[in-house]
Design a protein around this motif. Structure first.
Motif, mmCIF file in Angstrom:
data_model
loop_
_atom_site.group_PDB
_atom_site.id
_atom_site.type_symbol
_atom_site.label_atom_id
_atom_site.label_comp_id
_atom_site.label_asym_id
_atom_site.label_seq_id
_atom_site.Cartn_x
_atom_site.Cartn_y
_atom_site.Cartn_z
ATOM 1 N N SER A 1 7.263 -5.192 16.295
ATOM 2 C CA SER A 1 7.869 -4.127 17.121
ATOM 3 C C SER A 1 8.395 -2.955 16.301
ATOM 4 C CB SER A 1 8.995 -4.672 18.017
ATOM 5 O OG SER A 1 8.494 -5.653 18.904
ATOM 6 N N MET A 2 8.254 -2.991 14.979
ATOM 7 C CA MET A 2 8.631 -1.829 14.173
ATOM 8 C C MET A 2 7.596 -0.722 14.336
ATOM 9 S SD MET A 2 10.092 -3.168 10.489
ATOM 10 C CE MET A 2 11.753 -3.812 10.319
ATOM 11 N N ARG A 3 8.054 0.526 14.394
ATOM 12 C CA ARG A 3 7.174 1.686 14.513
ATOM 13 C C ARG A 3 6.975 2.328 13.135
ATOM 14 N NH1 ARG A 3 9.272 5.856 17.041
ATOM 15 N NH2 ARG A 3 7.513 6.613 18.280
ATOM 16 N N VAL A 4 5.727 2.699 12.850
ATOM 17 C CA VAL A 4 5.393 3.338 11.575
ATOM 18 C C VAL A 4 4.413 4.473 11.833
ATOM 19 C CG1 VAL A 4 5.680 1.159 10.334
ATOM 20 C CG2 VAL A 4 3.389 1.829 11.132
ATOM 21 N N GLU A 5 4.236 5.306 10.831
ATOM 22 C CA GLU A 5 3.139 6.275 10.843
ATOM 23 C C GLU A 5 2.024 5.716 9.981
ATOM 24 O OE1 GLU A 5 4.174 10.238 9.733
ATOM 25 O OE2 GLU A 5 5.721 10.456 11.259
ATOM 26 N N VAL A 6 0.805 5.746 10.514
ATOM 27 C CA VAL A 6 -0.341 5.213 9.790
ATOM 28 C C VAL A 6 -1.521 6.146 9.987
ATOM 29 C CG1 VAL A 6 -1.159 3.787 11.713
ATOM 30 C CG2 VAL A 6 -1.737 3.129 9.372
ATOM 31 N N TYR B 1 2.434 -2.783 1.647
ATOM 32 C CA TYR B 1 2.581 -1.874 0.517
ATOM 33 C C TYR B 1 1.445 -0.857 0.440
ATOM 34 C CZ TYR B 1 6.148 -5.088 -1.256
ATOM 35 O OH TYR B 1 7.276 -5.855 -1.410
ATOM 36 N N SER B 2 0.642 -0.782 1.468
ATOM 37 C CA SER B 2 -0.474 0.167 1.478
ATOM 38 C C SER B 2 0.030 1.605 1.461
ATOM 39 C CB SER B 2 -1.331 -0.056 2.729
ATOM 40 O OG SER B 2 -2.278 0.989 2.873
ATOM 41 N N PRO B 3 -0.659 2.492 0.748
ATOM 42 C CA PRO B 3 -0.283 3.910 0.769
ATOM 43 C C PRO B 3 -0.680 4.596 2.065
ATOM 44 C CG PRO B 3 -2.237 3.602 -0.551
ATOM 45 C CD PRO B 3 -1.774 2.231 -0.174
ATOM 46 N N LEU B 4 -1.251 3.862 3.000
ATOM 47 C CA LEU B 4 -1.700 4.450 4.260
ATOM 48 C C LEU B 4 -0.631 4.423 5.342
ATOM 49 C CD1 LEU B 4 -5.280 2.918 4.408
ATOM 50 C CD2 LEU B 4 -4.596 5.154 3.551
ATOM 51 N N ILE B 5 0.471 3.727 5.101
ATOM 52 C CA ILE B 5 1.528 3.667 6.114
ATOM 53 C C ILE B 5 2.803 4.310 5.570
ATOM 54 C CG2 ILE B 5 0.606 1.621 7.262
ATOM 55 C CD1 ILE B 5 2.736 -0.031 5.808
ATOM 56 N N HIS B 6 3.570 4.877 6.485
ATOM 57 C CA HIS B 6 4.783 5.619 6.113
ATOM 58 C C HIS B 6 5.822 5.475 7.216
ATOM 59 C CE1 HIS B 6 2.230 7.581 3.075
ATOM 60 N NE2 HIS B 6 1.331 7.696 4.044
ATOM 61 N N HIS B 7 7.033 5.884 6.897
ATOM 62 C CA HIS B 7 8.105 5.843 7.890
ATOM 63 C C HIS B 7 7.927 6.977 8.901
ATOM 64 C CE1 HIS B 7 10.166 9.377 6.149
ATOM 65 N NE2 HIS B 7 9.780 8.899 4.980
ATOM 66 N N ILE B 8 8.516 6.808 10.055
ATOM 67 C CA ILE B 8 8.455 7.836 11.091
ATOM 68 C C ILE B 8 9.110 9.122 10.568
ATOM 69 C CG2 ILE B 8 9.193 8.476 13.412
ATOM 70 C CD1 ILE B 8 7.074 6.305 13.405
ATOM 71 N N GLY B 9 8.376 10.226 10.675
ATOM 72 C CA GLY B 9 8.864 11.508 10.184
ATOM 73 C C GLY B 9 8.274 11.912 8.845
ATOM 74 N N TRP B 10 7.503 11.023 8.238
ATOM 75 C CA TRP B 10 6.903 11.317 6.926
ATOM 76 C C TRP B 10 5.952 12.515 6.999
ATOM 77 C CZ3 TRP B 10 1.674 11.096 5.543
ATOM 78 C CH2 TRP B 10 1.404 11.237 4.191
ATOM 79 N N SER B 11 5.079 12.531 7.992
ATOM 80 C CA SER B 11 4.079 13.599 8.103
ATOM 81 C C SER B 11 4.745 14.973 8.206
ATOM 82 C CB SER B 11 3.179 13.360 9.322
ATOM 83 O OG SER B 11 2.436 12.175 9.167
#
Length: 628
Positions: A288-293, A334-344
């Motif tokens: 249920s955690m939200r990420v940017e991918v 640990y993939s470089p393809l995912i980030h926290h919300i707001g990263w972009s």
């Protein structure tokens, strides 16, 4: 190593004779009481809990059910008989395996049966718990048989810092002794014996029971991190019986002496090994955690996704707008393809806004500190600029290093890169690499390291020459000093076996081999498949795992392709030209892990996870020639 073993009784020592032993042993301290009963040799190392043996009649049972505070006898009858002048005869009867007297059975029947029933229930509970923690076995393929029959070598666990126990594997090597279940035994209860590691293959170890010497007939493979593997001494502290395998039970009359001699000076697992395994398999990402991918249908942008499941640190992410939860993407935490919300937004990266105006109930943003940190860079001085040329691993074809161009410079050291000759007019296939990424290289890297460089599609002047191309395109090469040239002491060697993610279908983890090493760059070959499906991957990629990782985490492993699949795939590949528009619209591998459909639409998985751009450090120069 022998702390916790109970003292021998006087009569116990009479059951062993140094004259009858097959090898000479030195006098021993009082430890490891040995009891013979019906031809079996029992060792009950803990004098305070667990199992016990009646010193009068030889009955085996739960210690708590035995008579008196000392728990030396199974009944009042045996206690009285022992103190009488029939002691000598009773001991002889016990050693000959004669059953207990009828009177003893009657006196102890009810409480003993009740205690044994409770103990059996307790053992069943433990076994059920072990089954829930145990790895999922894979039918039809055995790493042990595969390694043994071909004399393969597996990459050591220490090569994989992101994997469980990767940073605390310690001195686990051949010769280390462990306590394991004894499967060569006809007893109704679970018993253990000591075994030594003969060969290591990742997490898996080939074990041989103590006492078999050079006899490999009962050797067996197991996962060292499994719930049934314990350091020497665990049985003593847990009250578990040590029983020699039936095949060799008569080989020595003095097993106590044999074990002490064999184990003195030997290494075993750390006492807290199982705790460390458990801790290393706790993952901070939760469902249920939200990420940017990355958006797998448009590489140039990211989207919001929700963690649907976590297996061994690998995340199944479902894009937030997917109502039926079938639009998903797999990657490691640990993939470089995912980030926290707001990263972009923070770095100026393109982002697809969700049609969902507010978070769904139960969904929450993953904390920024959970994501892999990239190395800080100084872009104030000489830095990458738009239009500069370089060489880069194509995220749509990880077997190729291509001529590429920096299309946009973002904040915090991030770059948008396009593959020359195959870019979409709207830039929708640009992809994001960090400036320290091990997946981008200076002009000339492939030539110096004797790697085939893929020229721009349609470029006529072959063989490709960088000097001519830069002049024709009126462009400059990115300065060499801006690239990450550090190489860690990774420990990989050509020919090593491992488990690797098929980045074309990142939900699949396959049997693979390291076939080339160029500094920190590894060429990964999927066993049983054509070389055209190989992948260039960084040595610190979170998509590489030790042999046995799938078994340990419960992830399904894809075995080497059978000959029929290879033949059909080979004939199919010969009929098609290698191009992005064709090569990635079909199913690459026919596997057992067809989760939802046999074939996916081209847009559904035309993105190969660029996990080889894992940021990492080390020391060495790229400009050193290496043999191919």
């Amino acid at each position: 190593m022998f702390d916790g073993y109970d003292s021998c009784s006087e009569d116990t020592s009479s059951s062993s004779s140094s004259d009858e032993s097959e090898e000479e042993v030195s006098p021993l301290p009082s430890s490891l009481p040995i009891i013979k009963n019906n031809g079996q040799v029992y060792t009950y190392p803990d004098g305070k809990s667990g199992m016990a043996t009646c010193e009068m009649c030889g009955m085996v049972g739960v210690r708590d059910a035995f008579y008196s505070k000392t728990k030396r006898f199974c009944s009042v009858s045996c206690s009285r008989s022992y103190s009488s002048n029939s002691k000598k005869a009773s001991i002889l009867a016990r050693l000959q395996g004669k059953p207990p007297t009828k009177k003893a059975k009657v006196l102890q029947k009810q409480p003993l049966v009740a205690k044994l029933a409770a103990y059996a229930q307790y053992q069943a509970t433990l076994q059920n718990q072990a089954k829930t923690k145990a790895a999922v076995p894979m039918e039809g393929f055995s790493w042990g048989n595969y390694i043994n029959s071909n004399s393969f070598t597996a990459a050591p666990v220490t090569c994989f810092k992101h994997a469980p126990m990767g940073t605390c594997w310690g001195d686990i090597a051949e010769g280390v002794r462990v306590e394991v279940p004894n499967t060569d035994c006809s007893l109704p209860t679970k018993v253990f014996w000591i075994a030594g590691i003969v060969k290591l293959a990742g997490y898996n170890a080939l074990l041989r029971y103590e006492g078999f010497e050079n006899d490999s007939s009962l050797d067996f493979w197991c996962n060292i991190c499994g719930s049934d593997i314990h350091p020497v001494g665990w049985c003593a502290t847990s009250g578990k019986p040590l029983v020699p395998p039936r095949t060799i039970q008569h080989k020595y009359t003095n097993w106590k002496a044999f074990l002490v001699k064999r184990l003195t000076g030997a290494k075993t697992l750390p006492p807290d090994f199982s705790q460390k395994v458990s801790e290393s398999m706790q993952y901070p990402f939760k469902t249920s955690m939200r990420v940017e991918v990355v958006d797998k249908t448009h590489l140039c942008r990211t989207r919001v996704a929700v963690v649907e499941s976590v297996i061994g640190g690998r995340l199944r992410l479902v894009y937030e707008e997917s109502e039926d939860k079938t639009d998903d993407f797999w990657c490691h935490m640990y993939s470089p393809l995912i980030h926290h919300i707001g990263w972009s937004r923070s770095i100026g990266h393109r982002f697809k806004r969700s049609d969902i105006t507010k978070k769904q109930d139960g969904h929450f943003d993953a904390p920024p500190h959970l994501f892999m940190k990239v190395k800080e860079v100084d872009a104030a001085g000489e830095w990458f600029k738009e239009g500069m040329k370089l060489e880069a691993i194509d995220p749509l074809n990880l077997s190729a290093i291509c001529v590429a161009t920096i299309r946009k410079v973002l904040a915090d050291g991030y770059l948008m890169i396009g593959i020359d000759g195959s870019e979409a007019a709207d830039g929708s296939d640009w992809f994001c690499y960090h400036a320290t990424s091990p997946s981008i290289f200076p002009v000339g890297f492939c030539e110096i390291n004797m790697i085939e460089l893929t020229p721009p599609r349609g470029y006529a002047k072959l063989p490709f020459k960088w000097f001519d191309y830069l002049r024709e395109t009126d462009s400059i090469a990115a300065p060499v000093k801006l690239f990450n040239k550090e190489v860690p002491n990774h420990g990989f060697h050509v020919g090593m076996k491992l488990e690797a993610v098929d980045l074309m279908e990142p939900r699949l983890v396959c049997v693979a081999t390291v076939t080339r090493i160029i500094h920190r760059l590894l060429r990964i070959h999927f066993d049983g498949w054509e070389d055209e499906y190989d992948q260039w991957v960084d040595c610190e990629s979170p998509d590489l795992y030790p042999v046995g990782w799938c078994q340990l985490t419960g992830y399904q492993l894809q075995p080497p392709a059978p000959q029929s699949s290879r033949d059909s795939q080979s004939s199919s590949s010969k009929q098609k030209k290698k191009s992005k528009s064709q090569q990635y619209k079909g199913h690459k591998k026919m596997t057992s892990l067809q989760l939802k459909e046999e074939l996916l639409d081209g847009e559904e998985y035309n993105f190969l996870q660029g996990a080889s751009d894992q940021e990492s450090n080390g020391s060495a120069s790229y400009y050193i020639k290496q043999e191919p």
